[in-house]
Scaffold this motif. Structure first.
Motif, PDB file in Angstrom:
ATOM      1  N   GLN A 276       6.241  -0.929 -12.638  1.00  0.00           N
ATOM      2  CA  GLN A 276       5.700   0.426 -12.568  1.00  0.00           C
ATOM      3  C   GLN A 276       4.176   0.387 -12.608  1.00  0.00           C
ATOM      4  O   GLN A 276       3.514   1.165 -11.928  1.00  0.00           O
ATOM      5  CB  GLN A 276       6.246   1.295 -13.705  1.00  0.00           C
ATOM      6  N   GLN A 277       3.624  -0.538 -13.391  1.00  0.00           N
ATOM      7  CA  GLN A 277       2.163  -0.647 -13.477  1.00  0.00           C
ATOM      8  C   GLN A 277       1.560  -1.054 -12.147  1.00  0.00           C
ATOM      9  O   GLN A 277       0.500  -0.541 -11.760  1.00  0.00           O
ATOM     10  CB  GLN A 277       1.760  -1.647 -14.573  1.00  0.00           C
ATOM     11  N   GLN A 278       2.208  -1.961 -11.419  1.00  0.00           N
ATOM     12  CA  GLN A 278       1.689  -2.379 -10.117  1.00  0.00           C
ATOM     13  C   GLN A 278       1.667  -1.205  -9.136  1.00  0.00           C
ATOM     14  O   GLN A 278       0.716  -1.045  -8.373  1.00  0.00           O
ATOM     15  CB  GLN A 278       2.523  -3.533  -9.554  1.00  0.00           C
TER      16      GLN A 278
ATOM     17  N   GLY B   9      -1.601   0.704  -7.553  1.00  0.00           N
ATOM     18  CA  GLY B   9      -1.696   0.817  -6.099  1.00  0.00           C
ATOM     19  C   GLY B   9      -2.018   2.212  -5.606  1.00  0.00           C
ATOM     20  O   GLY B   9      -2.623   2.375  -4.542  1.00  0.00           O
ATOM     21  N   ILE B  10      -1.599   3.228  -6.371  1.00  0.00           N
ATOM     22  CA  ILE B  10      -1.877   4.606  -5.927  1.00  0.00           C
ATOM     23  C   ILE B  10      -2.785   5.356  -6.902  1.00  0.00           C
ATOM     24  O   ILE B  10      -2.964   6.566  -6.793  1.00  0.00           O
ATOM     25  CB  ILE B  10      -0.583   5.398  -5.667  1.00  0.00           C
TER      26      ILE B  10
ATOM     27  N   ILE C 203       3.029   8.176 -15.339  1.00  0.00           N
ATOM     28  CA  ILE C 203       3.336   9.075 -14.215  1.00  0.00           C
ATOM     29  C   ILE C 203       4.464   8.484 -13.370  1.00  0.00           C
ATOM     30  O   ILE C 203       5.417   9.189 -13.016  1.00  0.00           O
ATOM     31  CB  ILE C 203       2.079   9.310 -13.344  1.00  0.00           C
ATOM     32  N   ILE C 204       4.373   7.193 -13.059  1.00  0.00           N
ATOM     33  CA  ILE C 204       5.418   6.537 -12.269  1.00  0.00           C
ATOM     34  C   ILE C 204       6.756   6.648 -12.999  1.00  0.00           C
ATOM     35  O   ILE C 204       7.783   6.973 -12.404  1.00  0.00           O
ATOM     36  CB  ILE C 204       5.072   5.055 -11.988  1.00  0.00           C
TER      37      ILE C 204
ATOM     38  N   LEU D 243       2.424   7.454  -1.840  1.00  0.00           N
ATOM     39  CA  LEU D 243       3.600   6.609  -2.058  1.00  0.00           C
ATOM     40  C   LEU D 243       4.202   6.146  -0.735  1.00  0.00           C
ATOM     41  O   LEU D 243       4.610   4.991  -0.607  1.00  0.00           O
ATOM     42  CB  LEU D 243       4.644   7.370  -2.878  1.00  0.00           C
ATOM     43  N   ALA D 244       4.263   7.032   0.237  1.00  0.00           N
ATOM     44  CA  ALA D 244       4.801   6.666   1.553  1.00  0.00           C
ATOM     45  C   ALA D 244       3.950   5.565   2.184  1.00  0.00           C
ATOM     46  O   ALA D 244       4.483   4.594   2.731  1.00  0.00           O
ATOM     47  CB  ALA D 244       4.871   7.895   2.455  1.00  0.00           C
ATOM     48  N   LYS D 245       2.638   5.695   2.096  1.00  0.00           N
ATOM     49  CA  LYS D 245       1.741   4.661   2.621  1.00  0.00           C
ATOM     50  C   LYS D 245       1.904   3.351   1.837  1.00  0.00           C
ATOM     51  O   LYS D 245       1.970   2.281   2.425  1.00  0.00           O
ATOM     52  CB  LYS D 245       0.280   5.116   2.548  1.00  0.00           C
ATOM     53  N   PHE D 246       1.964   3.453   0.529  1.00  0.00           N
ATOM     54  CA  PHE D 246       2.085   2.273  -0.330  1.00  0.00           C
ATOM     55  C   PHE D 246       3.351   1.485  -0.006  1.00  0.00           C
ATOM     56  O   PHE D 246       3.330   0.264   0.089  1.00  0.00           O
ATOM     57  CB  PHE D 246       2.080   2.710  -1.803  1.00  0.00           C
ATOM     58  N   TYR D 247       4.464   2.202   0.142  1.00  0.00           N
ATOM     59  CA  TYR D 247       5.751   1.550   0.407  1.00  0.00           C
ATOM     60  C   TYR D 247       6.045   1.359   1.897  1.00  0.00           C
ATOM     61  O   TYR D 247       7.062   0.788   2.248  1.00  0.00           O
ATOM     62  CB  TYR D 247       6.885   2.353  -0.229  1.00  0.00           C
TER      63      TYR D 247
END
Length: 68
Positions: free
Chosen positions: A20-22, A26-27, A33-34, A52-56
């Motif tokens: 969750q920390q990673q 990343g965002i 919050i995650i 999140l969409a961009k990250f994943y």
């Protein structure tokens, strides 16, 4: 079964073997919050759904459960 955003977020994170920390780093949010998004306690607002969409590397529709 229709998946909700909390299920999709946790599933994606685990598939990519991330903490969750990673994801939070990343965002640019806190790990708390995650956690709250994944537990369904809260839902991300549109600006975070985009991040999140961009990250994943998935669509926002996928995160929202509108497509597989």
């Amino acid at each position: 079964m229709v998946e909700n955003i909390s299920t999709r977020l946790k599933q994606l994170r685990l598939e990519k073997k991330l903490s969750q920390q990673q994801v939070a780093d990343g965002i640019l949010v806190s790990q708390r919050i995650i956690s709250s998004w994944e537990s369904g306690e809260n839902e991300p607002k549109a600006s975070y759904i985009y991040k999140l969409a961009k990250f994943y590397d998935v669509s926002a529709d996928y995160l929202l459960g509108l497509e597989n």
